[in-house]
Design a protein around this motif. Sequence first.
Motif, PDB file in Angstrom:
ATOM      1  N   THR A 597       0.844  -1.195   0.000  1.00  0.00           N
ATOM      2  CA  THR A 597       0.000   0.000   0.000  1.00  0.00           C
ATOM      3  C   THR A 597       0.878   1.243   0.000  1.00  0.00           C
ATOM      4  O   THR A 597       1.851   1.335   0.766  1.00  0.00           O
ATOM      5  N   ASP A 599       0.424   5.668  -0.607  1.00  0.00           N
ATOM      6  CA  ASP A 599      -0.561   6.752  -0.686  1.00  0.00           C
ATOM      7  C   ASP A 599      -0.825   7.183  -2.115  1.00  0.00           C
ATOM      8  O   ASP A 599      -1.952   7.575  -2.464  1.00  0.00           O
ATOM      9  N   LEU A 600       0.192   7.143  -2.974  1.00  0.00           N
ATOM     10  CA  LEU A 600       0.075   7.665  -4.335  1.00  0.00           C
ATOM     11  C   LEU A 600      -0.242   6.591  -5.372  1.00  0.00           C
ATOM     12  O   LEU A 600      -0.204   6.856  -6.575  1.00  0.00           O
ATOM     13  N   ASN A 602      -3.109   3.520  -6.403  1.00  0.00           N
ATOM     14  CA  ASN A 602      -4.393   2.867  -6.154  1.00  0.00           C
ATOM     15  C   ASN A 602      -5.176   3.562  -5.036  1.00  0.00           C
ATOM     16  O   ASN A 602      -5.811   2.902  -4.201  1.00  0.00           O
ATOM     17  N   ASP A 603      -5.081   4.873  -4.972  1.00  0.00           N
ATOM     18  CA  ASP A 603      -5.803   5.676  -3.971  1.00  0.00           C
ATOM     19  C   ASP A 603      -5.485   5.258  -2.542  1.00  0.00           C
ATOM     20  O   ASP A 603      -6.318   5.403  -1.636  1.00  0.00           O
ATOM     21  N   GLY A 604      -4.282   4.737  -2.339  1.00  0.00           N
ATOM     22  CA  GLY A 604      -3.884   4.345  -0.998  1.00  0.00           C
ATOM     23  C   GLY A 604      -4.398   2.993  -0.554  1.00  0.00           C
ATOM     24  O   GLY A 604      -4.111   2.559   0.579  1.00  0.00           O
ATOM     25  N   ASN A 605      -5.151   2.285  -1.412  1.00  0.00           N
ATOM     26  CA  ASN A 605      -5.663   0.964  -1.058  1.00  0.00           C
ATOM     27  C   ASN A 605      -4.601  -0.106  -1.276  1.00  0.00           C
ATOM     28  O   ASN A 605      -3.658   0.073  -2.045  1.00  0.00           O
ATOM     29  N   GLU A 662      -5.396  -0.402 -12.601  1.00  0.00           N
ATOM     30  CA  GLU A 662      -4.880  -0.602 -11.252  1.00  0.00           C
ATOM     31  C   GLU A 662      -3.521  -1.302 -11.291  1.00  0.00           C
ATOM     32  O   GLU A 662      -3.328  -2.255 -12.056  1.00  0.00           O
TER      33      GLU A 662
END
Length: 740
Positions: A597, A599-600, A602-605, A662
Amino acid sequence: MTGETLIGASIRIVELPKLGTATNSYGFYSISLAEGIYNMEVSYIGYTTFTKQIVVISDEKIAIDLTESNNLSEVVITSIRRNENVIKPQMGIEKLNIKDIQHIPVLFGEKDILKTLQLLPGIKSAGEGNSGFYVRGGATDQNLILLDEAPVYNASHLLGFFSTFNSDAIKDVTVYKGGMPAQYGGRLSSVLDIRMNDGNKKEATFEGGIGLISSRLKVEAPFIKDKSSFMISGRRTYADSFLAFAPDTSVRGSILYFYDLNAKANYQIDEKNVIYLSGYFGRDRLGLRDTFGFNWGNATGTLRWNHFYSNRLFSNTSLIMSKYDYTIENLQNGNEFAVNSSIKDFNLKHDFSLALNDKHDLKFGFDAIHHTIAPGQLTSPSTSSINAIKIENRSGLELAAYISDEAKVGDKLKLIYGLRLSSFSVLGGGNFKTFNNDGIQTSSTYYAKSDIVKTYLNLEPRFAASFQLDDSKSVKASYTRNVQNLHLMSNSIATSPTDLYIMNSLNTKPEIANQISFGYFNNFKENNYEFSAEVYYKSMSNQIEYRNGTDLRANQNVEADLIYGEGRAYGLELFFKKKYGRFNGWIGYTLSRSERTFDLINDGNWFTARQDRPHDISLVGIYKAGKRWVLSSTFVYSSGNAVTFPIAKYNLDGRTIFYYGERNGNRTADFHRLDLSATLEGKPGRKFKSSWNFSVYNAYNRNNPFSIEFRDNPDNRTQTQAVQTSLFGIIPSVTWNFKF
């Protein structure tokens, strides 16, 4: 008998079945007994068991010579005692005896340590045509590979088709994939500890093999009988010889080969002092005439001093050098240039083993490594249109001290607990920049070579325990904390000789991993069969990825394009093997996940890591068909690689631009392959021994995906084609091996 020291030979006292030990990495052992008369039994795979009656009155040194057995060496990837896997507290450890892999089919008939290790659960191939491997969800650079204690930074030949390790020169291989002892550090996922042959102290011997694309030769002999010896082993491919017959004349005169040389010598000064000097030198060269040239190679050197302070206290002192470098050349007229990069280590180690009594074995010591990384230098002649670029070198000092105790608490509970204190100091000698989360430079400071820019200090606790349910069953648990200060940067699916190493800095912090694991171990039918099940969970911090669109080559501000996040990996490993008899082999299965994971991204996921393969299966079978024939086969299956596919495209100035979805949100097709082998041994009883090995790689000609390229359909540009590239179809090979 050769006088070679044996690693992990089992020493057992017949009258005290619960008391025993094994030789360490240097052939040293210590066992505490009360006064009396005992029968001592010594065993090692491929050697006749040795039994001797001893009378214990005071401390005594007993040197033991074992005789090689004439029986076929069974495939046993384990420690030496038949139930060692049950009674030892260490988890996630596998030992590979070189004699055990000689019948396992591999590409072009070349015995390959790394390819064999990838048949074990929890250890996954980084891909076909790639000698890199993933251990329990970690990346390829998170494995510490040691050759006679020297780190090897690139363990591949011919872009990964072969490993750098010539099996003729190797005597012992141990891999720790979890719960590694405190004397090891510097990587998150595993340690692969490889030891070279010392050399025959009794007589001169010659051994080698001639294959379709490579040949090898090993010489061993005493300098002074029973006191000093040497070993030299060399290997070279001659694939480039076939290029002279290529139908395309532009290919003729091109270069395609590798060579490697292993050498080792030892001298026993007296009963308490032995010195060893070993080295490895290997290089690959690949080039297309008048177009480009590419070469890379490793060089290592180890000077060791073994000293016996007493029958209980043993020390090993090592001076170690390791270097890896590569050069890329563009030879096209008017655009000539060369890119050079290297990483170099100088290392001092001092390790002690102290047998306090029959319940405690202590290990302690320290380690100091000076790293120098030359990230890249682009040079060009004055007639070239390419401008020269020089990226500043970086240096670091890595220090560590450790202590560990292997303790017996009663008859059933055994523990290994220890602590490692490690530090990494970033050394000056250039401009050091800092960047914010958007990759924008916020400061730049010059530090002299005598300056320490920043120091990172970490504690690494290690713990492992086993509880014996009975003589054939046990449960185990372990916890390990590891720290990594060197990092390999790659923006391709497969590892490459040109991947970039960086070290800790003002921006890049040490990677840290915490791993817990639990296991159940069960032997049955008099230890002829073995079953184990291990589960693990590993959390990782300060993981490194690149921003989308990053170019790592000749990037003077590569840290501006890096982002940092977290990782996790968890899984189940099942292993069943038959260890002895005419037919033996094993089945390994791994069910696992590896995720990251940032932050920058996959939107943080959480997203799938590139080394994630949920399912991995290996089957190995070896059958002795008569007195001279040995038949074997391997079958491997794994989930496809995690990759990123485009989900849309648009046209810009006549060019098609793909928009990708993704990160690692797609998979290639599943990988599977069957390999077959047959070995015909020479007639027994002769001094000159020989064998013929016939093998078939990818027997049913499976087109496994190596890469997938997306492009416009030339007949309809609104449509997109996915074009798969496969490396190998069916490949037969034959090798003649000899020894005298």
